[in-house]
Design a protein around this motif. Structure first.
Motif, PDB file in Angstrom:
ATOM      1  N   PHE A 247     -16.426 -51.833  -1.009  1.00 62.84           N
ATOM      2  CA  PHE A 247     -15.289 -51.377  -1.810  1.00 62.84           C
ATOM      3  C   PHE A 247     -15.715 -50.247  -2.737  1.00 62.84           C
ATOM      4  N   VAL A 248     -16.826 -50.471  -3.453  1.00 61.03           N
ATOM      5  CA  VAL A 248     -17.279 -49.454  -4.415  1.00 61.03           C
ATOM      6  C   VAL A 248     -17.559 -48.138  -3.717  1.00 61.03           C
ATOM      7  N   TRP A 249     -18.297 -48.204  -2.601  1.00 58.84           N
ATOM      8  CA  TRP A 249     -18.712 -46.955  -1.962  1.00 58.84           C
ATOM      9  C   TRP A 249     -17.547 -46.249  -1.275  1.00 58.84           C
ATOM     10  N   GLN A 250     -16.615 -47.025  -0.740  1.00 57.47           N
ATOM     11  CA  GLN A 250     -15.466 -46.377  -0.106  1.00 57.47           C
ATOM     12  C   GLN A 250     -14.522 -45.799  -1.157  1.00 57.47           C
ATOM     13  N   TRP A 251     -14.388 -46.505  -2.260  1.00 52.29           N
ATOM     14  CA  TRP A 251     -13.467 -46.086  -3.332  1.00 52.29           C
ATOM     15  C   TRP A 251     -13.857 -44.714  -3.874  1.00 52.29           C
ATOM     16  N   THR A 252     -15.148 -44.455  -3.973  1.00 54.05           N
ATOM     17  CA  THR A 252     -15.596 -43.188  -4.556  1.00 54.05           C
ATOM     18  C   THR A 252     -16.025 -42.187  -3.492  1.00 54.05           C
ATOM     19  N   ASP A 253     -15.819 -42.527  -2.230  1.00 50.68           N
ATOM     20  CA  ASP A 253     -16.322 -41.669  -1.164  1.00 50.68           C
ATOM     21  C   ASP A 253     -15.528 -40.368  -1.044  1.00 50.68           C
ATOM     22  N   THR A 254     -16.254 -39.278  -0.856  1.00 51.79           N
ATOM     23  CA  THR A 254     -15.572 -38.028  -0.508  1.00 51.79           C
ATOM     24  C   THR A 254     -16.044 -37.532   0.846  1.00 51.79           C
ATOM     25  N   PHE A 255     -17.233 -37.953   1.259  1.00 55.86           N
ATOM     26  CA  PHE A 255     -17.813 -37.407   2.492  1.00 55.86           C
ATOM     27  C   PHE A 255     -16.947 -37.725   3.711  1.00 55.86           C
ATOM     28  N   TYR A 256     -16.694 -39.021   3.935  1.00 55.40           N
ATOM     29  CA  TYR A 256     -15.932 -39.393   5.122  1.00 55.40           C
ATOM     30  C   TYR A 256     -14.472 -38.989   5.012  1.00 55.40           C
ATOM     31  N   SER A 257     -13.916 -39.075   3.809  1.00 55.63           N
ATOM     32  CA  SER A 257     -12.499 -38.693   3.731  1.00 55.63           C
ATOM     33  C   SER A 257     -12.331 -37.180   3.858  1.00 55.63           C
ATOM     34  N   ASN A 258     -13.315 -36.398   3.422  1.00 55.48           N
ATOM     35  CA  ASN A 258     -13.222 -34.960   3.666  1.00 55.48           C
ATOM     36  C   ASN A 258     -13.367 -34.634   5.138  1.00 55.48           C
ATOM     37  N   LEU A 259     -14.062 -35.503   5.851  1.00 57.15           N
ATOM     38  CA  LEU A 259     -14.297 -35.254   7.263  1.00 57.15           C
ATOM     39  C   LEU A 259     -13.082 -35.645   8.108  1.00 57.15           C
ATOM     40  N   PHE A 260     -12.527 -36.821   7.841  1.00 55.46           N
ATOM     41  CA  PHE A 260     -11.507 -37.365   8.741  1.00 55.46           C
ATOM     42  C   PHE A 260     -10.096 -37.356   8.171  1.00 55.46           C
ATOM     43  N   LEU A 261      -9.966 -37.354   6.865  1.00 54.70           N
ATOM     44  CA  LEU A 261      -8.629 -37.517   6.273  1.00 54.70           C
ATOM     45  C   LEU A 261      -8.344 -36.393   5.295  1.00 54.70           C
TER      46      LEU A 261
END
Lengths: 334, 304
Positions: A247-261
């Protein structure tokens, strides 16, 4: 430590004069040590908490207080205006719920997938097990940036064994800007840091006594029933741990969301463009980063960060006890 | 081989594969294939066309460009390796000391534990990114704490005192500089050790108390207990933590190499070059990990 105490305290030894002196030294040494330990622990806690506390205090200050050298820690003009401004500029509820949906979905899939995979590695013997587990660790070692471009293109032209191309003649489906890359990757143990979670679950299940399982088998339960009725409930502490991490790592993630979303407004993304948005709202068309005092831009980013972290802190405080104890129990030796 | 024919063993093996089957699908589709593809991309020029992409083979030109033409690549590569080598010992030693402290019983231990893991939350993803960008906020923070100039001067003074002390001891000046930077960068170290402390703490908890009892009855001192019981028992986790930290330092978002790789791919749209960059980098990581792991594995003690 406790052992030495009892030895020294034994009457027949401690009553001689020399031993009494040794006992005294021992006591003094011990209390000196606990003072030293207290200083170190409090010092480290201070290092960790001081920036957080100052940031919180600053977030309640007006612009005037911010530049006033005599205002330290406690704001002279207490204000919630900063929070209101940031809330409006981010349109907070929208990115919040976007992030919440995405994060919950990803974390749930991560927990389910890693529970199955980790259990498989912990409790079954099968040919090639060492190699497969080696591969779990290998996925952790490879920087995600190495496979980022092929993955990106993979989801841009997604296809299973060329089936889609056969049917439609087009080159794959575009899965970018949908939730599917996240679902597919986390459901197959390939999400962000999944390797670590598989490792945690495996270590946890290795420490669960085998008798528990054997009792279930003797009672006539099959593998699946044993897993769902006995092993899943006993694995809950490990699941809480990996759910929190995920939860913590996904909540603050920018890498994967910049890639796919790239089009979904998540909280981290809203936070990144926050000063610019506020500036545009304040100054209209001409608003750029340069039109706002840099200290205020900084202040708004700070307030936004606090609003981003708040749910995580609440989650952590609620589960903290559970979490620390569960990690201890999993005894990650291996 | 006889065991494999036993039907119940065989059934267990099939169940085992059933449980890890999601992983097998995942690693094939979302890891192995992209992994091989990225090697292929690195020796090609990739052009995005309307219905897909085209690869134009250009041999090792991307690698040549990385090493001999690109103005920054070599320097960034060297920088990130050196940065890792300086940070690694600090992180491992600090997290071990912190875990040992937290493993003892004292009042407020639960609270201290909770606080020690807070950096895991505070330095994840976008937050770390914002903190490193936001130098102004940091300046403001120290000014607010009323320690802008004073504290900086004091910090330097402490550093200087320490330096004089260490110089007097006639130690290697490189070592002296290292110790001083370790003291002044303690903040950074503390912020990067949450997971490592957790791993060590779990290990310390799993050491059987009977070992300690036996050692004390045999008359071992605290010092001996540490080196003969605690350290060997925890040594596999030193290896785990070293590997975790190396990987963590190498792939974190503020690593200059990761920023370069991302920029080349998405700002300059040069996918082939970016793939070559990340491959050289990955091989460097792998070599370093290999050296560290082989150096450690001889010294690691396994109970079984």
């Amino acid at each position: 430590m406790a052992m030495t105490d009892t030895i020294f305290a034994h009457p027949s030894i401690a009553h001689t004069r020399v031993d009494r002196r040794r006992l005294l030294f021992h006591r003094v040494g011990k209390s000196a040590y606990s003072v030293l330990r207290g200083v170190i622990v409090i010092g480290i806690c201070f290092l960790i908490l001081h920036p957080v506390v100052s940031r919180i205090m600053i977030s309640f200050m007006t612009e005037q207080d911010l530049f006033d050298q005599t205002v330290i820690y406690i704001p002279r003009q207490f204000t919630l205006e900063n929070y209101a401004t940031v809330w409006r500029a981010m349109n907070f509820a929208v990115p919040f719920f976007n992030s919440l949906r995405l994060t919950l979905l990803v974390s749930l899939f991560q927990v389910v997938a890693c529970a199955l995979i980790g259990y498989g590695f912990a409790r079954f013997d099968f040919p090639g097990k060492r190699i497969w587990f080696g591969l779990v660790i290998f996925t952790l070692i490879v920087p995600p940036q190495t496979i980022m471009i092929p993955l990106f293109l993979h989801f841009r032209f997604f296809d299973v064994l060329g089936l889609f191309r056969l049917v439609s003649g087009q080159r794959g489906i575009n899965l970018l800007d949908s939730i599917w890359p996240f679902v597919l990757m986390s459901a197959t143990g390939m999400g962000m840091k999944s390797g670590l979670y598989i490792y945690i679950v495996r270590q946890f299940y290795r420490s669960v006594p085998r008798e528990l399982e054997e009792a279930a088998y003797i009672d006539g339960a099959g593998v699946l029933k044993t897993f769902t009725m006995v092993m899943l409930p006993s694995g809950v502490p490990a699941f809480v741990t990996i759910f929190l991490f995920s939860f913590v790592w996904q909540w603050t993630d920018t890498f994967y969301s910049n890639l796919f979303l790239r089009n979904l407004l998540t909280l981290p993304r809203a936070l990144n463009s926050l000063p610019l948005v506020i500036s545009q709202q304040m100054y209209g068309e001409i608003g750029t980063l340069a039109t706002m005092p840099p200290a205020m831009a900084s202040m708004y980013t700070n307030v936004g960060s606090l609003m981003l972290v708040a749910p995580l802190v609440i989650l952590y405080v609620v589960f903290q006890r559970y979490f620390v104890e569960s990690v201890e129990r999993s005894g990650m030796v291996g | 081989m006889k065991r494999a024919l036993d039907p119940s063993v065989r059934r267990r093996a099939i169940w085992g594969y059933a449980f890890i089957s999601p992983f097998i699908v995942g690693i094939t589709v979302f890891f192995a294939i992209p992994f091989v593809q990225s090697i292929i991309f690195s020796v090609n020029e990739l052009q995005v066309t309307q219905d897909g992409y085209e690869l134009i083979p250009i041999g090792l030109a991307n690698y040549h460009r990385a090493f001999f033409i690109h103005p920054q690549y070599n320097r960034v590569l060297l920088d990130s390796v050196l940065q890792m080598l300086t940070e690694l010992p600090l992180i491992v030693i600090f997290s071990f000391l912190a875990a040992s402290l937290l493993n003892q019983s004292f009042r407020g231990r639960t609270v201290a534990r909770a606080i020690f893991f807070v950096p895991v939350i505070l330095t994840s993803g976008v937050l770390l990114q914002l903190q490193t960008q936001d130098l102004l906020m940091n300046a403001l923070l120290s000014a607010q704490a009323g320690m802008s100039a004073d504290a900086a001067r004091e910090g330097i003074m402490i550093g200087r005192d320490l330096a004089m002390l260490l110089d007097a001891s006639r130690l290697d000046p490189r070592f002296v500089n290292y110790v001083i930077s370790a003291v002044t960068d303690i903040n950074q170290t503390v912020n990067r050790t949450g997971v490592q402390i957790l791993i060590f703490l779990a290990g310390l908890q799993s050491i059987s108390p009977s070992l300690y009892e036996a050692a004390t009855i045999d008359g071992a001192t605290g010092w001996e207990v540490f080196w003969k019981v605690t350290f060997p028992m925890i040594s596999p986790l030193v290896l785990v933590n070293v590997i975790y930290s190396v990987v963590d330092i190498f792939v974190r978002y503020d690593n200059p190499m990761m920023i370069l790789v991302r920029d080349v791919a998405f700002a300059q749209n040069n996918y082939g070059l970016s793939a070559a960059f990340s491959w050289v980098y990955f091989l460097a990581v792998l070599i370093i990990l290999g050296i560290i792991a082989s150096a450690f594995s001889r010294r690691v003690f396994y109970q079984t």
